[in-house]
Scaffold this motif. Structure first.
Motif, short mmCIF file in Angstrom:
data_model
loop_
_atom_site.label_atom_id
_atom_site.label_comp_id
_atom_site.label_asym_id
_atom_site.label_seq_id
_atom_site.Cartn_x
_atom_site.Cartn_y
_atom_site.Cartn_z
N ALA A 130 0.96 -1.31 0.03
CA ALA A 130 0.07 0.03 0.22
C ALA A 130 1.00 1.05 0.24
CB ALA A 130 -0.73 -0.08 1.18
N LEU A 131 0.84 1.97 -1.02
CA LEU A 131 1.78 2.99 -1.22
C LEU A 131 1.19 4.46 -1.00
CD1 LEU A 131 3.52 1.10 -4.17
CD2 LEU A 131 4.54 1.67 -1.82
N GLY A 132 1.93 5.27 -0.52
CA GLY A 132 1.24 6.78 -0.60
C GLY A 132 0.45 7.08 0.68
N ASP A 133 0.45 6.63 1.61
CA ASP A 133 -0.38 6.93 2.71
C ASP A 133 0.52 6.49 4.01
OD1 ASP A 133 -2.06 7.36 4.85
OD2 ASP A 133 -3.76 6.69 3.76
N SER A 134 0.67 7.22 5.02
CA SER A 134 1.47 6.91 6.30
C SER A 134 0.38 6.65 7.44
CB SER A 134 2.67 8.05 6.57
OG SER A 134 1.61 9.22 6.83
N ASP A 135 -0.91 6.92 7.23
CA ASP A 135 -1.68 6.68 8.20
C ASP A 135 -1.63 5.43 8.91
OD1 ASP A 135 -3.88 8.62 9.72
OD2 ASP A 135 -4.66 6.53 9.60
N PRO A 136 -1.60 5.52 10.31
CA PRO A 136 -1.69 4.02 11.11
C PRO A 136 -2.80 3.14 10.85
CG PRO A 136 -1.87 5.76 12.69
CD PRO A 136 -1.85 6.47 11.16
N SER A 137 -3.70 3.79 10.02
CA SER A 137 -5.17 2.81 9.65
C SER A 137 -4.70 1.77 8.45
CB SER A 137 -6.34 3.53 9.24
OG SER A 137 -5.91 4.41 8.26
N VAL A 138 -3.58 2.32 7.56
CA VAL A 138 -3.35 1.55 6.69
C VAL A 138 -2.40 0.47 7.10
CG1 VAL A 138 -2.12 1.66 4.39
CG2 VAL A 138 -3.22 3.42 5.11
N SER A 140 -3.01 -1.09 9.88
CA SER A 140 -3.77 -2.07 10.54
C SER A 140 -4.53 -3.05 9.19
CB SER A 140 -4.81 -1.59 11.36
OG SER A 140 -5.99 -0.95 10.86
N GLU A 141 -4.84 -2.08 8.38
CA GLU A 141 -5.55 -2.69 7.13
C GLU A 141 -4.50 -3.84 6.61
OE1 GLU A 141 -6.79 -0.20 3.69
OE2 GLU A 141 -5.31 -1.29 2.72
N VAL A 142 -3.45 -3.51 6.48
CA VAL A 142 -2.14 -4.51 5.77
C VAL A 142 -2.22 -5.47 6.70
CG1 VAL A 142 0.24 -4.65 5.21
CG2 VAL A 142 -1.02 -3.02 4.44
N ILE A 143 -2.09 -5.49 8.00
CA ILE A 143 -1.94 -6.49 8.89
C ILE A 143 -3.25 -7.49 8.91
CG2 ILE A 143 -1.57 -7.09 11.45
CD1 ILE A 143 0.20 -4.60 11.35
N SER A 236 -1.60 3.90 17.86
CA SER A 236 -2.59 3.69 17.13
C SER A 236 -2.73 2.43 16.47
CB SER A 236 -2.66 4.83 15.95
OG SER A 236 -2.59 6.05 16.38
N VAL A 237 -1.51 2.08 15.80
CA VAL A 237 -1.70 0.68 15.03
C VAL A 237 -2.20 -0.45 16.34
CG1 VAL A 237 -0.22 -1.23 13.95
CG2 VAL A 237 0.13 1.22 13.61
N LEU A 238 -1.58 -0.39 17.44
CA LEU A 238 -2.16 -1.41 18.36
C LEU A 238 -3.40 -1.25 18.69
CD1 LEU A 238 0.89 -1.52 20.78
CD2 LEU A 238 0.54 -2.92 18.70
N THR A 239 -3.83 -0.18 18.81
CA THR A 239 -5.57 0.20 19.24
C THR A 239 -6.40 -0.23 17.94
OG1 THR A 239 -4.79 2.17 20.34
CG2 THR A 239 -7.33 1.86 19.67
N TYR A 240 -5.88 0.02 16.92
CA TYR A 240 -6.71 -0.34 15.82
C TYR A 240 -6.68 -1.77 15.53
CZ TYR A 240 -6.33 4.44 14.19
OH TYR A 240 -6.45 5.78 14.14
N LEU A 241 -5.80 -2.44 15.70
CA LEU A 241 -5.82 -4.02 15.58
C LEU A 241 -6.71 -4.58 16.74
CD1 LEU A 241 -1.92 -5.04 15.19
CD2 LEU A 241 -3.89 -4.97 13.46
N ALA A 281 5.68 -11.87 6.24
CA ALA A 281 6.71 -10.78 7.09
C ALA A 281 6.47 -9.65 6.23
CB ALA A 281 8.03 -11.16 7.28
N GLY A 282 6.35 -8.48 7.02
CA GLY A 282 6.57 -7.22 6.33
C GLY A 282 6.63 -5.82 7.20
N GLY A 283 6.17 -4.88 6.77
CA GLY A 283 6.37 -3.72 7.41
C GLY A 283 6.25 -2.36 6.63
N ARG A 284 6.51 -1.40 7.44
CA ARG A 284 6.28 -0.10 6.88
C ARG A 284 7.87 0.33 6.27
NH1 ARG A 284 3.37 3.97 6.16
NH2 ARG A 284 1.43 3.14 7.01
N TYR A 285 7.77 1.16 5.27
CA TYR A 285 9.10 1.33 4.68
C TYR A 285 8.84 2.84 4.00
CZ TYR A 285 6.32 -0.71 0.68
OH TYR A 285 5.44 -0.94 -0.18
#
Ligand code: HAM
Length: 417
Positions: A130-138, A140-143, A236-241, A281-285
């Motif tokens: 998912a490219l172009g958005d740094s929001d933590p909701s993205v 949680s979407e990917v995870i 935020s990521v933890l809360t969304y999950l 496996a993955g993560g933000r970059y």
């Protein structure tokens, strides 16, 4: 006898149904979350990976299949899919589309590794970015996508491990404190860790050697030294999950082996496996696209090892249906009927029913044995007598029942079964 190169394998016909099953589940999960398919070339300019994945990584230092092409350019068989996806994003102006751009891919990846169970020199990845958005909701979407895929595949008791490794603001300070902590311990570290201490200290946390385990336990934690923005993102990521009931385990030693990661990193492991077992496996970059000469553009994604997913589906004895198994075989006796047999088979296929010709030149018994041994449920039998009458015999192999049908109506009739 020639053999497939070490660390590679043939995916044989008997295994295809498992691959198709996993591919279908992965594709459907991706599309469910609004991701579109991207395929990039199997090889790319070597620089894409040396800059993208990072000079100090195992992949770039020891594992790339690189070669000079006839034009003198250095090319590399893709060791992973994230840098190529970012290259394609930039090359095709996807940064001008509404963001984030959601992409998925299925692609072979090549790494010169020491082959062992679940670790190959050619493996296959299902990946999403998912490219172009740094929001933590993205994040949680990917995870969530990764987690739902595990659920849809029926993976038993997987564990989602997650960590935040900060960004360009807070990482340098963290690395300093990590090096301070390890500095007196260097003489006692394993050979690899001595090198990591110099070249890539974050990877000290990734060491799996018993002799280094104790040192890791008391090492400073990345999440204790996040800057304000990274800390807010992490929480935020933890809360969304939690909101979407995706259970996670914070693993302070999770740092990942590729240099491009920032903030969120995660892995999903199966029940009871060794340390090399991540199903995905993955993560933000957030710095990668800029590193590849693009505008500052955040990104996040993951890749799953298809071989590992297939293995886990097989181990669970999941019921996986044959895809369109052959339903009918044409048993034909005598050269004069072959042409009619070919015609009947062709017509049956045009009705959407998979059909084959039993081997020519054999007795009826032998052909029927062949049909039986392949588990094909129906046979259409035609010899000179039937041909003279303009008919054929349709036989239900399991019930050993048969009926005579006009040749012109065989295909139509079979299609109703
Ligand atoms: P990676 O952890 O290197 O990450 O690989 C992703 C997954 O591919 C692993 O979790 C594992 O399931 C599988 N895999 C990796 N190497 C092998 C191997 N030698 N044999 C069999 N399976 C293997 C990446 O490649 C990142 N590009 C993931 C990503 C996407 N990060 C953000 N977006």
């Amino acid at each position: 006898m020639y053999r497939a190169p070490r660390g590679t394998s043939d995916i044989l016909p008997a295994d295809q149904k498992y691959w198709h099953y996993v591919e279908a589940k992965a594709k459907s999960a991706a599309q469910h979350f609004g991701y579109s398919r991207l395929e990039t070339p199997i090889f790319e300019n070597t620089r894409l990976f040396t800059r993208g994945v990072g000079q100090g990584t195992d992949i770039v230092e020891k594992e790339m299949y690189s070669f000079q092409d006839r034009g003198g350019d250095s090319m590399t068989l893709r060791p992973e899919g994230t840098a190529p996806a970012c290259r394609a994003y930039l090359e095709h102006g996807m940064h001008n589309l509404p963001q984030p751009v959601r992409l998925f891919y299925f692609s072979p990846a090549f790494r010169y590794e020491r082959p062992q169970a679940g670790r190959y020199r050619q493996h296959h990845q299902f990946g999403i970015e998912a490219l172009g958005d740094s929001d933590p909701s993205v994040d949680s979407e990917v995870i969530e996508l990764a987690w739902r895929l595990m659920e849809n595949l029926g993976v038993k008791s997987p564990t989602l491990m997650i960590n935040s490794i900060g960004d360009a603001n807070c990482r340098p300070l963290y690395l300093e404190s990590l090096k301070n902590y390890y500095s007196p311990l260097v003489p006692n570290l394993c050979q690899d860790c001595k090198q990591r201490y110099e070249n890539n200290p974050l990877r000290l946390l990734d060491c799996k050697k018993d002799s280094c385990l104790n040192f890791k336990q008391n090492a400073p934690r990345t999440v204790d030294q996040l800057c304000n923005d990274c800390e807010k993102h992490w929480q935020s990521v933890l809360t969304y999950l939690e909101t979407i009931d995706v259970p996670y385990l914070i693993n302070h030693e999770l740092v990942r082996g590729l240099d491009y990661y920032t903030r969120t990193v995660f892995e999903i492991h199966p029940e009871k496996e060794g340390s090399q077992s991540a199903l995905l496996a993955g993560g933000r970059y957030d710095g990668l696209i800029q590193e590849l000469d693009g505008p500052p553009t955040p990104g996040i994604g993951f890749a799953a090892g298809m071989e590992r997913l297939v293995l886990s589906v097989k181990r669970q004895n999941t019921e996986v249906a044959e895809e369109k198994p052959v339903k009918v075989a044409i048993v034909h006796i005598g050269e004069t009927v072959t042409q009619t047999a070919i015609h009947i088979a062709s017509q049956i296929r045009q009705f959407g029913v998979p059909a084959i010709l039993a081997p020519a030149g054999r007795s009826m018994r032998s052909q029927l044995r062949y049909v039986n041994s392949l588990g094909i449920p129906y046979a259409v039998i035609i010899g000179q007598d039937e041909l003279d009458k303009g008919s054929a015999i349709v036989r239900d192999m399991a019930k050993a029942e048969q009926m005579e049908i006009l040749i012109g109506e065989v295909a139509n009739h079979i299609a109703t079964y």
